[in-house]
Motif scaffolding. Structure first.
Motif, short mmCIF file in Angstrom:
data_model
loop_
_atom_site.label_atom_id
_atom_site.label_comp_id
_atom_site.label_asym_id
_atom_site.label_seq_id
_atom_site.Cartn_x
_atom_site.Cartn_y
_atom_site.Cartn_z
N GLN A 36 13.70 70.84 58.54
CA GLN A 36 12.28 70.85 59.09
C GLN A 36 12.71 70.50 60.52
O GLN A 36 11.31 70.09 61.29
CB GLN A 36 11.47 69.64 58.54
CG GLN A 36 11.42 70.02 56.98
CD GLN A 36 10.49 71.32 56.84
OE1 GLN A 36 9.61 71.46 57.33
NE2 GLN A 36 10.94 71.94 55.72
N ARG A 37 13.78 70.39 60.92
CA ARG A 37 13.88 70.21 62.82
C ARG A 37 13.58 71.54 63.38
O ARG A 37 14.39 72.55 63.34
CB ARG A 37 15.40 69.49 62.77
CG ARG A 37 15.55 68.96 64.18
CD ARG A 37 14.94 67.76 64.42
NE ARG A 37 15.21 67.04 65.56
CZ ARG A 37 14.48 67.31 66.83
NH1 ARG A 37 13.53 67.99 66.93
NH2 ARG A 37 15.00 66.63 67.67
N ARG A 38 13.02 71.01 64.57
CA ARG A 38 12.76 72.25 65.55
C ARG A 38 13.20 71.59 66.99
O ARG A 38 12.85 70.55 67.20
CB ARG A 38 11.20 72.37 65.49
CG ARG A 38 10.98 73.59 66.66
CD ARG A 38 9.48 73.83 66.60
NE ARG A 38 9.10 74.91 67.29
CZ ARG A 38 8.99 74.91 68.87
NH1 ARG A 38 9.31 73.63 69.25
NH2 ARG A 38 8.73 76.10 69.36
N ILE A 87 25.62 72.57 75.70
CA ILE A 87 25.29 71.19 75.91
C ILE A 87 26.29 70.53 75.98
O ILE A 87 27.14 70.39 75.06
CB ILE A 87 24.12 70.64 74.78
CG1 ILE A 87 23.02 71.69 74.92
CG2 ILE A 87 23.71 69.31 75.11
CD1 ILE A 87 21.91 71.43 73.85
N ASP A 88 26.55 69.67 77.03
CA ASP A 88 27.58 68.64 77.10
C ASP A 88 27.34 67.29 76.16
O ASP A 88 26.28 66.99 76.64
CB ASP A 88 27.82 68.23 78.55
CG ASP A 88 28.92 67.35 78.60
OD1 ASP A 88 29.67 66.92 77.64
OD2 ASP A 88 29.56 67.10 79.65
N ALA A 89 27.88 67.10 75.14
CA ALA A 89 27.54 66.01 74.27
C ALA A 89 27.34 64.60 74.78
O ALA A 89 26.54 63.98 74.60
CB ALA A 89 28.34 66.02 72.92
N GLU A 90 28.44 64.53 76.01
CA GLU A 90 28.46 63.15 76.79
C GLU A 90 27.22 62.73 77.43
O GLU A 90 26.92 61.81 77.75
CB GLU A 90 29.71 63.11 77.27
CG GLU A 90 30.99 63.24 76.63
CD GLU A 90 32.20 63.33 77.54
OE1 GLU A 90 32.21 62.84 78.72
OE2 GLU A 90 33.01 63.92 76.78
N GLU A 91 26.55 63.92 77.87
CA GLU A 91 25.43 63.88 78.85
C GLU A 91 24.12 63.65 78.09
O GLU A 91 23.18 63.10 78.64
CB GLU A 91 25.26 65.12 79.76
CG GLU A 91 26.61 65.09 80.97
CD GLU A 91 26.63 66.27 81.82
OE1 GLU A 91 25.37 67.06 81.65
OE2 GLU A 91 27.29 66.60 82.58
N ARG A 92 24.08 64.21 76.78
CA ARG A 92 22.98 64.32 76.03
C ARG A 92 23.03 63.45 74.89
O ARG A 92 22.92 63.88 73.64
CB ARG A 92 22.57 65.66 75.61
CG ARG A 92 22.50 66.53 76.85
CD ARG A 92 21.22 66.39 77.63
NE ARG A 92 20.11 66.44 76.80
CZ ARG A 92 19.42 67.59 76.54
NH1 ARG A 92 19.68 68.61 76.93
NH2 ARG A 92 18.19 67.58 75.89
N LEU A 93 23.50 62.15 74.78
CA LEU A 93 23.82 61.37 73.59
C LEU A 93 22.78 61.04 72.91
O LEU A 93 22.88 61.04 71.71
CB LEU A 93 24.38 59.95 74.15
CG LEU A 93 25.95 59.84 74.39
CD1 LEU A 93 26.51 58.68 75.04
CD2 LEU A 93 26.77 60.64 73.41
N ALA A 94 21.56 60.92 73.33
CA ALA A 94 20.26 60.85 72.62
C ALA A 94 20.29 61.68 71.54
O ALA A 94 19.95 61.69 70.44
CB ALA A 94 19.22 60.39 73.48
N LEU A 95 20.27 63.27 72.06
CA LEU A 95 19.96 64.33 71.33
C LEU A 95 21.05 64.50 70.23
O LEU A 95 20.75 64.68 69.13
CB LEU A 95 20.17 65.41 72.25
CG LEU A 95 19.69 66.87 71.41
CD1 LEU A 95 18.26 66.82 70.71
CD2 LEU A 95 19.74 67.87 72.45
N VAL A 96 22.43 63.94 70.63
CA VAL A 96 23.52 63.91 69.75
C VAL A 96 23.44 63.27 68.53
O VAL A 96 23.53 63.43 67.45
CB VAL A 96 24.67 63.85 70.32
CG1 VAL A 96 26.07 63.58 69.64
CG2 VAL A 96 25.38 64.86 71.55
N GLU A 98 20.26 61.99 67.58
CA GLU A 98 19.26 62.38 66.86
C GLU A 98 19.74 63.33 65.81
O GLU A 98 18.93 63.51 64.74
CB GLU A 98 18.12 62.79 67.63
CG GLU A 98 16.95 63.26 67.17
CD GLU A 98 15.87 63.75 68.37
OE1 GLU A 98 15.04 64.66 67.80
OE2 GLU A 98 15.84 63.33 69.20
N LEU A 99 20.31 64.56 66.19
CA LEU A 99 20.76 65.52 65.37
C LEU A 99 21.84 65.08 64.40
O LEU A 99 22.25 66.07 63.46
CB LEU A 99 21.25 66.81 66.18
CG LEU A 99 20.02 67.16 67.07
CD1 LEU A 99 20.52 68.31 67.99
CD2 LEU A 99 18.75 67.80 66.11
#
Length: 137
Positions: A36-38, A87-96, A98-99
């Protein structure tokens, strides 16, 4: 003698686990919580592809990430309407977080609406990526 037996059991268990990891690594599959994730253009930082989007989470020192980048770029060039976003995982930790991404490279295949169709942890094979795109369209 007991120490030798324990050592042999530990080595056998580690070998079985390693073979299992190698066999399952890079396989594209659907996880229940992804159904269900978009993800939208704002979340991934680029426009979605007309047919599908290949989202790769990488890190700076990840050797398999480079090979994955080449594979996904080749597939995106081969198939019309498919976009590759890294996507650089270190720069987008919140998204990492969350997913639920636990290692790099992790590849998400999104359909045209941004819904997660499948996911692979590890380096996926080109044929598996193309097959997953068939599910996205």
């Amino acid at each position: 003698m007991t120490g030798l037996v324990v050592c042999a059991v530990v080595l056998a268990a580690a070998s079985v686990y390693g073979l299992w990891q190698r066999h399952n690594g890079g396989r594209l599959k659907v996880r229940g919580r992804d159904a269900q994730r978009r993800l939208g253009a704002a979340e991934i930082g680029a426009d979605l592809g007309q047919r599908a989007t290949l989202v790769q989470f990488s890190s700076a020192f990840c050797q398999p990430c480079r090979a994955t980048r080449r594979t996904l770029a080749e597939v995106a060039d081969m198939v019309d309407g498919v976009t590759h976003v890294e996507i650089d995982a270190e720069e987008r930790l919140a998204l990492v977080r969350e997913l639920g991404i636990l290692k790099t490279p992790t590849v998400l295949v999104l359909d045209a609406g941004g819904n997660i169709v499948s996911r692979a942890s590890g380096q996926p094979r080109r044929a598996d990526v193309i097959a997953a795109l068939g599910q996205a369209v």
